[in-house]
Design a protein around this motif. Structure first.
Motif, PDB file in Angstrom:
ATOM      1  N   ASP A   1       0.842  -1.183   0.000  1.00 39.32           N
ATOM      2  CA  ASP A   1       0.000   0.000   0.000  1.00 39.32           C
ATOM      3  C   ASP A   1       0.885   1.243   0.000  1.00 39.32           C
ATOM      4  N   ALA A   2       0.347   2.355  -0.494  1.00 42.06           N
ATOM      5  CA  ALA A   2       1.100   3.615  -0.475  1.00 42.06           C
ATOM      6  C   ALA A   2       1.123   4.185   0.943  1.00 42.06           C
ATOM      7  N   PHE A   3       2.186   4.921   1.250  1.00 42.87           N
ATOM      8  CA  PHE A   3       2.324   5.526   2.574  1.00 42.87           C
ATOM      9  C   PHE A   3       3.066   6.856   2.448  1.00 42.87           C
ATOM     10  N   TRP A   4       2.867   7.730   3.439  1.00 39.45           N
ATOM     11  CA  TRP A   4       3.516   9.036   3.460  1.00 39.45           C
ATOM     12  C   TRP A   4       4.702   9.024   4.416  1.00 39.45           C
ATOM     13  N   THR A   5       5.740   9.729   4.046  1.00 34.61           N
ATOM     14  CA  THR A   5       6.843   9.978   4.969  1.00 34.61           C
ATOM     15  C   THR A   5       6.688  11.371   5.558  1.00 34.61           C
ATOM     16  N   ASP A   6       7.166  11.531   6.818  1.00 38.72           N
ATOM     17  CA  ASP A   6       7.050  12.815   7.519  1.00 38.72           C
ATOM     18  C   ASP A   6       8.381  13.124   8.204  1.00 38.72           C
ATOM     19  N   PRO A   7       9.384  13.588   7.387  1.00 37.00           N
ATOM     20  CA  PRO A   7      10.704  13.847   7.964  1.00 37.00           C
ATOM     21  C   PRO A   7      10.611  14.807   9.137  1.00 37.00           C
ATOM     22  N   PRO A   8      11.487  14.640  10.148  1.00 36.44           N
ATOM     23  CA  PRO A   8      12.561  13.633  10.228  1.00 36.44           C
ATOM     24  C   PRO A   8      12.142  12.349  10.934  1.00 36.44           C
ATOM     25  N   SER A   9      10.832  12.127  11.120  1.00 34.32           N
ATOM     26  CA  SER A   9      10.382  10.948  11.868  1.00 34.32           C
ATOM     27  C   SER A   9      10.692   9.668  11.100  1.00 34.32           C
ATOM     28  N   PRO A  10      11.334   8.683  11.723  1.00 28.92           N
ATOM     29  CA  PRO A  10      11.582   7.394  11.065  1.00 28.92           C
ATOM     30  C   PRO A  10      10.276   6.612  10.952  1.00 28.92           C
ATOM     31  N   LEU A  11      10.225   5.687   9.983  1.00 23.42           N
ATOM     32  CA  LEU A  11       9.014   4.909   9.737  1.00 23.42           C
ATOM     33  C   LEU A  11       9.379   3.435   9.631  1.00 23.42           C
ATOM     34  N   THR A  12       8.592   2.603  10.305  1.00 23.65           N
ATOM     35  CA  THR A  12       8.745   1.156  10.186  1.00 23.65           C
ATOM     36  C   THR A  12       7.593   0.621   9.341  1.00 23.65           C
ATOM     37  N   PHE A  13       7.923  -0.128   8.283  1.00 23.89           N
ATOM     38  CA  PHE A  13       6.900  -0.579   7.340  1.00 23.89           C
ATOM     39  C   PHE A  13       7.250  -1.994   6.876  1.00 23.89           C
ATOM     40  N   ASP A  14       6.536  -2.979   7.414  1.00 26.90           N
ATOM     41  CA  ASP A  14       6.738  -4.372   7.006  1.00 26.90           C
ATOM     42  C   ASP A  14       5.886  -4.688   5.776  1.00 26.90           C
ATOM     43  N   VAL A  15       6.393  -5.561   4.906  1.00 29.53           N
ATOM     44  CA  VAL A  15       5.683  -5.955   3.690  1.00 29.53           C
ATOM     45  C   VAL A  15       5.509  -7.464   3.673  1.00 29.53           C
ATOM     46  N   ALA A  16       4.261  -7.912   3.547  1.00 28.20           N
ATOM     47  CA  ALA A  16       3.965  -9.345   3.443  1.00 28.20           C
ATOM     48  C   ALA A  16       3.816  -9.725   1.982  1.00 28.20           C
ATOM     49  N   LEU A  17       4.610 -10.691   1.509  1.00 31.47           N
ATOM     50  CA  LEU A  17       4.509 -11.136   0.130  1.00 31.47           C
ATOM     51  C   LEU A  17       3.140 -11.770  -0.127  1.00 31.47           C
ATOM     52  N   THR A  18       2.694 -11.647  -1.366  1.00 27.40           N
ATOM     53  CA  THR A  18       1.429 -12.249  -1.787  1.00 27.40           C
ATOM     54  C   THR A  18       1.678 -13.660  -2.290  1.00 27.40           C
ATOM     55  N   ALA A  19       0.772 -14.567  -1.967  1.00 28.30           N
ATOM     56  CA  ALA A  19       0.883 -15.919  -2.506  1.00 28.30           C
ATOM     57  C   ALA A  19       0.730 -15.875  -4.019  1.00 28.30           C
ATOM     58  N   GLY A  20       1.595 -16.569  -4.727  1.00 29.63           N
ATOM     59  CA  GLY A  20       1.550 -16.566  -6.174  1.00 29.63           C
ATOM     60  C   GLY A  20       0.415 -17.413  -6.729  1.00 29.63           C
ATOM     61  N   ALA A  21      -0.060 -17.036  -7.905  1.00 33.42           N
ATOM     62  CA  ALA A  21      -1.076 -17.815  -8.615  1.00 33.42           C
ATOM     63  C   ALA A  21      -0.412 -18.557  -9.768  1.00 33.42           C
ATOM     64  N   ALA A  22      -1.128 -19.517 -10.343  1.00 36.59           N
ATOM     65  CA  ALA A  22      -0.583 -20.317 -11.441  1.00 36.59           C
ATOM     66  C   ALA A  22      -1.678 -20.612 -12.448  1.00 36.59           C
ATOM     67  N   VAL A  23      -1.276 -20.838 -13.690  1.00 37.82           N
ATOM     68  CA  VAL A  23      -2.191 -21.242 -14.752  1.00 37.82           C
ATOM     69  C   VAL A  23      -1.501 -22.320 -15.577  1.00 37.82           C
ATOM     70  N   SER A  24      -2.231 -23.363 -15.938  1.00 39.96           N
ATOM     71  CA  SER A  24      -1.649 -24.459 -16.717  1.00 39.96           C
ATOM     72  C   SER A  24      -2.683 -24.982 -17.700  1.00 39.96           C
ATOM     73  N   GLY A  25      -2.202 -25.651 -18.723  1.00 45.25           N
ATOM     74  CA  GLY A  25      -3.107 -26.188 -19.729  1.00 45.25           C
ATOM     75  C   GLY A  25      -2.348 -26.786 -20.886  1.00 45.25           C
ATOM     76  N   GLU A  26      -2.983 -26.762 -22.066  1.00 45.25           N
ATOM     77  CA  GLU A  26      -2.420 -27.422 -23.237  1.00 45.25           C
ATOM     78  C   GLU A  26      -2.660 -26.572 -24.472  1.00 45.25           C
ATOM     79  N   VAL A  27      -1.668 -26.526 -25.353  1.00 45.59           N
ATOM     80  CA  VAL A  27      -1.751 -25.824 -26.635  1.00 45.59           C
ATOM     81  C   VAL A  27      -1.827 -26.861 -27.742  1.00 45.59           C
ATOM     82  N   THR A  28      -2.763 -26.678 -28.679  1.00 44.91           N
ATOM     83  CA  THR A  28      -2.901 -27.600 -29.806  1.00 44.91           C
ATOM     84  C   THR A  28      -2.909 -26.829 -31.122  1.00 44.91           C
TER      85      THR A  28
END
Length: 405
Positions: A108-135
């Motif tokens: 998500d977007a966030f604002w910085t407010d100098p000189p205050s430090p900011l702690t911002f953790d990021v959780a990765l998103t689970a990946g999706a997949a697609v599979s099939g056949e080409v003819t």
């Protein structure tokens, strides 16, 4: 040598003290901020199987995200830090290699407010997949190499569709599986085969985090052709491109533009994959006009497709005139305007007429013209301003009384 006044000495000492304090001030007092945090799995879980993390800090610049800083972390490293940041709107982009996570996660977007430090953790998103056949079109295994691309619909991208993952199939291969796709978006599969087949597309589909869409069946397509006519004003200069739209999930998606040249009345589009289509053209101040929808099968030719546009693009015209009379003469400053038409597009000829005789003629440039008449008898007379019209403005006439001195 004269002694300095005590007040001056005290003032100089105070100035030196203030200067020393400013010099010794910490860096963050200069107006910059620091952001730091930890990269985790979904829900804050520890990362599993990740070999590298590429972390980008992006700053918003008038609705566009620009790269500000970046860092790469190795296996087992999850903490990041960026410093020297000014006040602004930022976001974190994490590209992960390895594991079952999306290849790219946006925070998500966030604002910085100098000189205050900011702690911002990021959780990765689970990946999706697609599979099939080409003819091949006949249902057999392709005899040519094929690149299978998973493309995500992105309104911020100039091309709308962004390739998020791909797999190369050799001749004689048909099964594909593309993993680690960013989710929560609409996707399609793009097939890029060798000759004699053309680039083709699947119907659209949606992927959610952690989903695996399997059993997708895709067929290569031989090039199809469509031809037809454009009915309307052949002098309209705004119709140099034909737009090709293809139906996907009930929505018309732009596929390509075809250059037609000036004043086209016929067209032919080649190299299209199978699908449902319509064609569009800009006419009369970039208004869109479309053909009826039609189906194209692999290798098929469709003829007689028509796009009907207005017979004329000319709009209703308004004439205004300011007259400066003189001794046996007059000057007419004429303004020509048309509804919804830019002044720069209005040209043509304008005349001053009296009793069927043309007394002066001038060229209209950007909607304006100046005409002069001379050798007129004194008195009040009626003149007609006659505009002959142009591609965008209809002919018009205006009567005006002038008192000649």
């Amino acid at each position: 040598m004269r002694a300095r006044p005590r007040a001056l000495v005290a003032l100089m000492a105070l100035a030196a003290l203030v200067l020393g304090l400013l010099t010794a001030a910490p860096a963050h007092a200069a107006g910059t901020a620091t952001i730091s945090g930890t990269i985790t799995g979904p829900g804050g879980a520890p990362l599993v199987g990740v070999s590298t993390l590429h972390i980008q800090l992006q700053e918003d610049a008038e609705d566009w995200w620009l790269d500000a800083q970046d860092v790469t972390l190795g296996a087992g490293e999850t903490d990041y830090e960026f410093s020297g940041l000014g006040f602004g709107l930022y976001r974190i982009v994490v590209e992960a290699s390895g594991g079952d996570y999306a290849a790219r996660t946006l925070s998500d977007a966030f604002w910085t407010d100098p000189p205050s430090p900011l702690t911002f953790d990021v959780a990765l998103t689970a990946g999706a997949a697609v599979s099939g056949e080409v003819t091949s079109p006949d249902g057999s295994i392709p005899s040519v190499p094929v690149t299978v691309e998973a493309q995500r619909y992105d309104l911020q991208d100039a091309e709308d569709w962004v390739t998020e993952g791909a797999q190369q199939l050799a001749a004689g291969e048909s099964a594909f599986e593309i993993r680690n796709l960013p989710a929560d978006d609409d996707y399609r599969i793009r097939l890029v085969p060798d000759d004699p087949y053309v680039v083709s597309y699947s119907e659209g589909f949606t992927l959610e985090p952690g989903w695996h869409l399997s059993g997708v069946g895709l067929s290569l397509s031989l090039p199809a052709t469509v031809s037809g006519t454009i009915v309307g004003d052949p002098k309209d200069p705004t119709s140099s491109f034909l737009r090709v739209y293809r139906m996907s999930r009930g929505t018309w998606r732009w596929l390509r533009d075809v250059e037609l040249g000036r004043h086209p009345t016929v067209f032919e589009v080649t190299g299209l994959p199978s699908g449902t289509y319509r064609l569009g053209i800009d006419r009369c101040f970039t208004k869109n006009y479309y053909s009826a929808a039609f189906e194209l099968a692999s290798g098929e030719s469709e003829t007689g497709v028509a796009i009907t546009t207005p017979k004329s693009c000319a709009q209703a015209t308004t004439l205004k005139a300011a007259v400066t009379p003189g001794k046996r003469k007059a000057k007419f400053s004429v303004t020509v305007s048309a509804k919804g038409v830019l002044r720069s597009r209005i040209d043509g000829k304008v005349h001053i007429v009296r009793k069927g005789k043309t007394l002066a003629t001038a060229t209209v440039r950007q909607g304006k013209a100046t005409l002069k008449i001379a050798h007129q008898k004194p008195g009040t007379k009626t003149y007609r301003i006659v505009y002959k019209g142009s591609v965008f403005a209809k002919p018009a006439t205006k009567k005006i009384k002038v008192r000649i001195k």
